[in-house]
Design a protein around this motif. Structure first.
Motif, mmCIF file in Angstrom:
data_model
loop_
_atom_site.group_PDB
_atom_site.id
_atom_site.type_symbol
_atom_site.label_atom_id
_atom_site.label_comp_id
_atom_site.label_asym_id
_atom_site.label_seq_id
_atom_site.Cartn_x
_atom_site.Cartn_y
_atom_site.Cartn_z
ATOM 1 N N MET A 1 -0.125 -15.835 12.046
ATOM 2 C CA MET A 1 -0.229 -15.372 10.677
ATOM 3 C C MET A 1 0.873 -16.020 9.842
ATOM 4 S SD MET A 1 -0.116 -11.566 8.944
ATOM 5 C CE MET A 1 1.261 -11.024 9.878
ATOM 6 N N PHE A 2 0.504 -16.429 8.636
ATOM 7 C CA PHE A 2 1.449 -17.007 7.694
ATOM 8 C C PHE A 2 1.726 -15.999 6.591
ATOM 9 C CE2 PHE A 2 -0.884 -20.620 9.457
ATOM 10 C CZ PHE A 2 0.174 -21.400 9.922
ATOM 11 N N ARG A 3 3.006 -15.807 6.275
ATOM 12 C CA ARG A 3 3.400 -14.889 5.207
ATOM 13 C C ARG A 3 3.589 -15.682 3.913
ATOM 14 N NH1 ARG A 3 8.286 -13.075 5.569
ATOM 15 N NH2 ARG A 3 8.907 -14.680 7.044
ATOM 16 N N ILE A 4 2.842 -15.302 2.902
ATOM 17 C CA ILE A 4 2.934 -15.937 1.582
ATOM 18 C C ILE A 4 3.467 -14.897 0.597
ATOM 19 C CG2 ILE A 4 1.651 -16.992 -0.319
ATOM 20 C CD1 ILE A 4 1.420 -18.736 2.090
ATOM 21 N N THR A 5 4.512 -15.274 -0.117
ATOM 22 C CA THR A 5 5.001 -14.461 -1.223
ATOM 23 C C THR A 5 4.644 -15.206 -2.498
ATOM 24 O OG1 THR A 5 6.840 -13.674 0.133
ATOM 25 C CG2 THR A 5 7.011 -13.347 -2.252
ATOM 26 N N LEU A 6 3.931 -14.531 -3.373
ATOM 27 C CA LEU A 6 3.473 -15.118 -4.624
ATOM 28 C C LEU A 6 4.200 -14.429 -5.771
ATOM 29 C CD1 LEU A 6 1.492 -17.060 -6.031
ATOM 30 C CD2 LEU A 6 -0.171 -15.171 -6.033
ATOM 31 N N LEU A 7 5.031 -15.185 -6.476
ATOM 32 C CA LEU A 7 5.766 -14.665 -7.619
ATOM 33 C C LEU A 7 4.940 -14.939 -8.869
ATOM 34 C CD1 LEU A 7 9.275 -16.061 -6.619
ATOM 35 C CD2 LEU A 7 8.427 -13.728 -6.305
ATOM 36 N N THR A 8 4.530 -13.883 -9.545
ATOM 37 C CA THR A 8 3.608 -14.014 -10.669
ATOM 38 C C THR A 8 4.158 -13.343 -11.925
ATOM 39 O OG1 THR A 8 2.438 -11.960 -10.131
ATOM 40 C CG2 THR A 8 1.605 -13.988 -9.122
ATOM 41 N N GLN A 9 3.449 -13.563 -13.011
ATOM 42 C CA GLN A 9 3.723 -12.845 -14.250
ATOM 43 C C GLN A 9 2.389 -12.582 -14.939
ATOM 44 O OE1 GLN A 9 6.374 -15.630 -16.118
ATOM 45 N NE2 GLN A 9 4.754 -16.518 -17.370
ATOM 46 N N THR A 10 2.393 -11.652 -15.882
ATOM 47 C CA THR A 10 1.151 -11.306 -16.566
ATOM 48 C C THR A 10 0.704 -12.443 -17.476
ATOM 49 O OG1 THR A 10 2.397 -10.196 -18.309
ATOM 50 C CG2 THR A 10 1.590 -8.817 -16.511
ATOM 51 N N ASP A 11 -0.597 -12.485 -17.724
ATOM 52 C CA ASP A 11 -1.205 -13.495 -18.593
ATOM 53 C C ASP A 11 -0.827 -14.921 -18.197
ATOM 54 O OD1 ASP A 11 -2.429 -11.503 -20.128
ATOM 55 O OD2 ASP A 11 -0.637 -11.291 -21.377
ATOM 56 N N CYS A 12 -0.945 -15.200 -16.908
ATOM 57 C CA CYS A 12 -0.553 -16.502 -16.366
ATOM 58 C C CYS A 12 -1.776 -17.153 -15.717
ATOM 59 C CB CYS A 12 0.572 -16.302 -15.347
ATOM 60 S SG CYS A 12 0.989 -17.763 -14.393
ATOM 61 N N GLY A 13 -2.326 -18.163 -16.390
ATOM 62 C CA GLY A 13 -3.499 -18.854 -15.860
ATOM 63 C C GLY A 13 -3.230 -19.540 -14.535
ATOM 64 N N LEU A 14 -2.034 -20.110 -14.390
ATOM 65 C CA LEU A 14 -1.695 -20.763 -13.120
ATOM 66 C C LEU A 14 -1.563 -19.746 -11.986
ATOM 67 C CD1 LEU A 14 0.867 -23.514 -14.240
ATOM 68 C CD2 LEU A 14 -1.535 -23.803 -13.592
ATOM 69 N N CYS A 15 -1.156 -18.533 -12.329
ATOM 70 C CA CYS A 15 -1.067 -17.463 -11.319
ATOM 71 C C CYS A 15 -2.465 -17.110 -10.815
ATOM 72 C CB CYS A 15 -0.375 -16.235 -11.890
ATOM 73 S SG CYS A 15 1.336 -16.533 -12.411
ATOM 74 N N GLU A 16 -3.420 -17.026 -11.740
ATOM 75 C CA GLU A 16 -4.799 -16.735 -11.347
ATOM 76 C C GLU A 16 -5.352 -17.864 -10.485
ATOM 77 O OE1 GLU A 16 -6.204 -13.782 -11.753
ATOM 78 O OE2 GLU A 16 -4.310 -13.224 -12.700
#
Length: 86
Positions: A1-16
């Motif tokens: 298993m690989f652990r991915i941490t995704l740092l996001t912010q609201t209204d972020c097209g690249l995050c989606e």
């Protein structure tokens, strides 16, 4: 298993986009994805430690992988190499 941490912010097209890439890659690899708001205390700390300049930031097994537009090709290549080593 690989652990991915995704740092996001609201209204972020690249995050989606990153979430979609992770969903697609997750069909072929066992991923455990944790999403953290970049503006939270832990998010700011992780971003600073990983030198993430802007969202989305991606950590792979706790190590910096990248930020900005997530490359599905690069992620798959990295996961394949790590998988083959074990």
């Amino acid at each position: 298993m690989f652990r991915i941490t995704l740092l996001t912010q609201t209204d972020c097209g690249l995050c989606e986009h990153a979430k979609q890439v992770l969903d697609d890659v997750g069909n072929d690899y066992d991923l455990h994805v944790t999403e953290i708001d970049l503006h939270s205390d832990i998010g700011r700390r992780l971003a600073q430690d990983a030198r993430v300049l802007f969202a989305p930031g991606v950590l792979l097994d706790g190590e910096p992988f990248g930020h900005g537009r997530l490359s599905e090709r690069k992620l798959r290549r990295t996961l394949r190499r790590r998988h083959d080593r074990h």
